[in-house]
Design a protein around this motif. Structure first.
Motif, short mmCIF file in Angstrom:
data_model
loop_
_atom_site.label_atom_id
_atom_site.label_comp_id
_atom_site.label_asym_id
_atom_site.label_seq_id
_atom_site.Cartn_x
_atom_site.Cartn_y
_atom_site.Cartn_z
N ALA A 12 34.10 42.36 39.57
CA ALA A 12 35.33 41.60 39.80
C ALA A 12 35.07 40.10 39.79
CB ALA A 12 35.96 42.02 41.13
N ALA A 13 33.98 39.68 40.44
CA ALA A 13 33.65 38.25 40.49
C ALA A 13 33.24 37.74 39.11
CB ALA A 13 32.51 38.03 41.49
N GLN A 15 41.95 44.75 43.87
CA GLN A 15 41.18 44.63 42.63
C GLN A 15 40.00 45.59 42.60
OE1 GLN A 15 40.34 40.47 42.89
NE2 GLN A 15 41.98 39.93 41.46
N PHE A 16 39.52 45.94 43.78
CA PHE A 16 38.38 46.85 43.81
C PHE A 16 38.80 48.28 43.55
CE2 PHE A 16 34.72 44.49 45.15
CZ PHE A 16 35.29 43.30 45.56
N GLN A 54 36.28 37.07 36.93
CA GLN A 54 37.02 35.87 37.35
C GLN A 54 36.13 34.63 37.36
OE1 GLN A 54 39.63 36.29 40.75
NE2 GLN A 54 39.77 38.51 40.48
N ASN A 60 39.70 41.42 49.53
CA ASN A 60 39.97 42.75 48.98
C ASN A 60 38.81 43.71 49.25
OD1 ASN A 60 42.50 42.13 47.95
ND2 ASN A 60 41.69 41.46 45.99
N VAL A 98 31.65 33.73 45.33
CA VAL A 98 31.60 34.96 46.13
C VAL A 98 30.25 35.09 46.83
CG1 VAL A 98 31.62 37.49 46.01
CG2 VAL A 98 33.31 36.17 44.75
N SER A 134 38.16 33.94 49.69
CA SER A 134 38.95 34.21 48.49
C SER A 134 39.51 35.63 48.50
CB SER A 134 38.09 34.01 47.24
OG SER A 134 37.10 35.03 47.18
N ILE A 177 39.08 37.94 46.41
CA ILE A 177 38.07 38.93 46.02
C ILE A 177 37.33 39.45 47.24
CG2 ILE A 177 35.92 39.32 44.74
CD1 ILE A 177 36.78 37.24 42.75
N THR A 178 36.91 38.54 48.11
CA THR A 178 36.18 38.94 49.32
C THR A 178 37.09 39.66 50.30
OG1 THR A 178 34.63 37.09 49.06
CG2 THR A 178 34.80 38.07 51.25
N LEU A 238 32.12 44.63 43.31
CA LEU A 238 32.28 43.23 43.69
C LEU A 238 31.72 42.32 42.61
CD1 LEU A 238 32.95 41.05 45.84
CD2 LEU A 238 30.66 41.41 46.76
N LYS A 258 33.61 33.85 39.21
CA LYS A 258 33.48 33.35 40.57
C LYS A 258 32.26 33.94 41.29
CE LYS A 258 38.39 32.41 41.30
NZ LYS A 258 39.60 32.70 42.13
#
Length: 207
Positions: free
Chosen positions: A43-44, A12-13, A47, A102, A53, A97, A99-100, A40, A49
């Motif tokens: 992206a968070a 995603q990044f 979503q 990635n 995050v 998660s 996200i982290t 970051l 989040k």
């Protein structure tokens, strides 16, 4: 095998965040770490989040401080794939998660794992600003007493706008001799005795 498969996850990044318009954080944090933290944050945000995050950044901070893990992932002589394997196993155990995960995957792929702490710090500043917190650092030669500290807070609150909260960090540094150094937002005011002496000395020498 789960750790080895981290590199196959959706990035995603490095992909979708670049294709879409970034959701900018409330403040800009410069440097390479700041750029990763911005991705970051975006992206968070998308979503919904951010708070999750933020908590995971705390977990990530603890992981990179572990001597055994750090000796591997921060070692420039260890292969990236091996770093990701061990880091991935630690993140899986911590149930972090995607996200982290990635974030770390992209840092590893780009040979930037040594910047993990910088990214965490930059993200923390963004989240602080997101909550309306304004961090101010005041350095004095000796700790301030309660009366002076109260007066200082009143003065510094004058820099804030509605909805903002002052987060005051005080430091002591005997080398400044006296006075204080104040850093708030983009303002840096050096009222230390040491600096005043240096300025006076320069005036005398130039006269």
């Amino acid at each position: 095998m789960a750790a080895l498969g981290l590199g196959l996850q959706v990035r995603q990044f490095s992909t979708s965040v670049l294709r879409q318009a970034l959701i900018r954080p409330p403040i800009d944090v410069y440097g390479v770490g700041g750029r990763y933290a911005t991705a970051l944050f975006s992206a968070a945000s998308k979503q919904k989040k951010l708070e999750q995050v933020e908590k995971e950044m705390g977990t990530l901070s603890s992981l990179i401080k572990d001597p055994k893990l750090s000796s591997i992932v921060m070692n420039p002589h260890v292969k990236r794939s091996l770093k990701l394997k061990y880091f991935g196993a630690a993140m899986t155990k911590a149930n972090l998660s995607p996200i982290t995960v990635n974030l770390i995957t992209v840092l590893a792929d780009n040979g930037r794992l040594t910047l993990t702490a910088d990214v965490i710090g930059a993200f923390a500043k963004m989240m602080s600003a997101h909550r309306g917190e304004v961090i101010c650092t005041v350095t004095t030669a000796h700790p301030l007493d309660e009366a002076n500290l109260a007066d200082l807070k009143v003065a510094l609150n004058g820099f804030l706008t509605k909805g903002e909260t002052l987060i005051l960090e005080t430091k002591s540094d005997t080398s400044i001799l006296g006075g204080m150094i104040v850093s708030i937002r983009d303002k840096y005011v050096d009222m230390s005795t040491k600096t005043k002496i240096h300025k006076l000395t320069k005036i005398i020498r130039d006269s």
